[in-house]
Design a protein around this motif. Structure first.
Motif, short mmCIF file in Angstrom:
data_model
loop_
_atom_site.label_atom_id
_atom_site.label_comp_id
_atom_site.label_asym_id
_atom_site.label_seq_id
_atom_site.Cartn_x
_atom_site.Cartn_y
_atom_site.Cartn_z
N ALA A 1 5.62 4.05 -13.73
CA ALA A 1 4.47 4.24 -12.84
C ALA A 1 4.46 5.65 -12.27
N GLY A 2 5.31 6.52 -12.82
CA GLY A 2 5.32 7.92 -12.38
C GLY A 2 6.34 8.24 -11.31
N LYS A 3 7.17 7.27 -10.99
CA LYS A 3 8.19 7.47 -9.95
C LYS A 3 9.36 6.56 -10.27
N ILE A 4 10.57 7.08 -10.12
CA ILE A 4 11.76 6.26 -10.36
C ILE A 4 11.71 5.04 -9.45
N GLY A 5 11.98 3.87 -10.02
CA GLY A 5 11.96 2.63 -9.24
C GLY A 5 10.68 1.83 -9.41
N PHE A 6 9.72 2.40 -10.14
CA PHE A 6 8.42 1.73 -10.31
C PHE A 6 7.96 1.73 -11.75
N GLN A 7 7.47 0.58 -12.20
CA GLN A 7 6.90 0.42 -13.53
C GLN A 7 5.55 -0.26 -13.38
N VAL A 8 4.67 -0.05 -14.35
CA VAL A 8 3.42 -0.80 -14.39
C VAL A 8 3.36 -1.54 -15.72
N GLU A 9 2.87 -2.77 -15.64
CA GLU A 9 2.70 -3.62 -16.82
C GLU A 9 1.20 -3.71 -17.08
N LEU A 10 0.81 -3.36 -18.31
CA LEU A 10 -0.61 -3.38 -18.62
C LEU A 10 -0.84 -3.58 -20.11
N CYS A 11 -2.09 -3.79 -20.47
CA CYS A 11 -2.48 -3.99 -21.85
C CYS A 11 -2.36 -2.66 -22.60
N PRO A 12 -1.68 -2.65 -23.76
CA PRO A 12 -1.51 -1.39 -24.50
C PRO A 12 -2.83 -0.72 -24.91
N LYS A 13 -3.84 -1.52 -25.19
CA LYS A 13 -5.14 -0.94 -25.56
C LYS A 13 -5.76 -0.18 -24.39
N GLN A 14 -5.57 -0.71 -23.16
CA GLN A 14 -6.07 -0.03 -21.97
C GLN A 14 -5.28 1.26 -21.72
N LEU A 15 -3.97 1.19 -21.92
CA LEU A 15 -3.12 2.37 -21.76
C LEU A 15 -3.57 3.45 -22.75
N LYS B 1 0.81 -1.22 0.00
CA LYS B 1 0.00 0.00 0.00
C LYS B 1 0.85 1.28 0.00
N GLU B 2 1.88 1.34 0.82
CA GLU B 2 2.67 2.56 0.91
C GLU B 2 3.51 2.82 -0.35
N GLN B 3 3.53 1.84 -1.26
CA GLN B 3 4.33 2.02 -2.47
C GLN B 3 3.47 2.31 -3.70
N LYS B 4 2.23 2.69 -3.49
CA LYS B 4 1.34 3.02 -4.61
C LYS B 4 1.74 4.38 -5.17
N THR B 5 1.77 4.49 -6.47
CA THR B 5 2.00 5.78 -7.12
C THR B 5 0.65 6.30 -7.61
N ASN B 6 0.62 7.56 -8.01
CA ASN B 6 -0.62 8.13 -8.55
C ASN B 6 -1.08 7.38 -9.80
N VAL B 7 -0.13 6.90 -10.59
CA VAL B 7 -0.48 6.12 -11.78
C VAL B 7 -1.22 4.84 -11.36
N MET B 8 -0.70 4.16 -10.35
CA MET B 8 -1.35 2.94 -9.86
C MET B 8 -2.75 3.24 -9.33
N ARG B 9 -2.88 4.35 -8.61
CA ARG B 9 -4.19 4.74 -8.08
C ARG B 9 -5.17 5.02 -9.22
N LEU B 10 -4.69 5.69 -10.26
CA LEU B 10 -5.52 5.98 -11.43
C LEU B 10 -5.98 4.68 -12.10
N LEU B 11 -5.06 3.74 -12.27
CA LEU B 11 -5.41 2.46 -12.90
C LEU B 11 -6.46 1.72 -12.07
N GLU B 12 -6.30 1.75 -10.76
CA GLU B 12 -7.27 1.08 -9.88
C GLU B 12 -8.63 1.76 -9.93
#
Length: 162
Positions: free
Chosen positions: A133-147, A4-15
């Motif tokens: 994922a909007g922060k150094i050290g974090f990436q998000v893997e997702l479907c390109p169509k969703q992105l 939880k404490e490692q969520k970025t704004n990008v992750m929150r947006l995806l959720e």
């Protein structure tokens, strides 16, 4: 899923948008934050990890492009993709002011403003791609169509030919 404490704004947006993603974290204390280095740290093929580049048109508009990390943006193809005569990369010093992100942590999602965004057409050939994922050290893997849907992005050929 990331703690939880490692969520970025990008992750929150995806959720919030109920988009499936996998969070990836990588060590960056060694200063290696370039895309090819990140792909290696995560054990991912460079064709699946995309970097986010921000450009400015001759008329002053900003445009965002996502391309595989080992490739170079073809400025002519990029300009054509957004209907501009010419575009150029913005200076590193401008990244935070324009996007709200810092170099190495720039994501096509969650920028200060929504800019016209184009994903390299190679993304369409993949089931999943990775972006910052909007922060150094974090990436998000997702479907390109969703992105593309969330970023309001189109697909076009963007990279220099080998």
């Amino acid at each position: 899923m990331a703690k939880k404490e490692q969520k970025t704004n990008v992750m929150r947006l995806l959720e919030k948008e109920k988009v499936a993603y996998i969070a990836h974290e990588y060590p960056h204390e060694d200063g290696v934050i370039d895309g090819v280095g990140v792909a290696a740290k995560l054990g991912q093929p460079v064709e699946c990890v995309f970097k986010t580049l921000v450009t400015r048109s001759a008329r002053g508009g900003f445009f965002v492009f996502c391309i595989p990390v080992a490739k170079e943006l073809d400025l002519k193809k990029a300009a054509r993709a957004v209907g501009e005569k010419s575009i150029s990369m913005i200076h590193v010093a401008e990244i935070n002011q324009v996007t709200g992100y810092i170099r190495g942590g720039c994501s096509p999602l969650g920028m200060k403003k929504k800019y016209p965004t184009v994903l390299d057409q190679s993304a369409q050939e993949r089931e999943h791609i990775m972006v910052s994922a909007g922060k150094i050290g974090f990436q998000v893997e997702l479907c390109p169509k969703q992105l593309a849907r969330l970023a309001g992005a189109t697909f076009a050929p963007l990279t220099q030919d080998e």
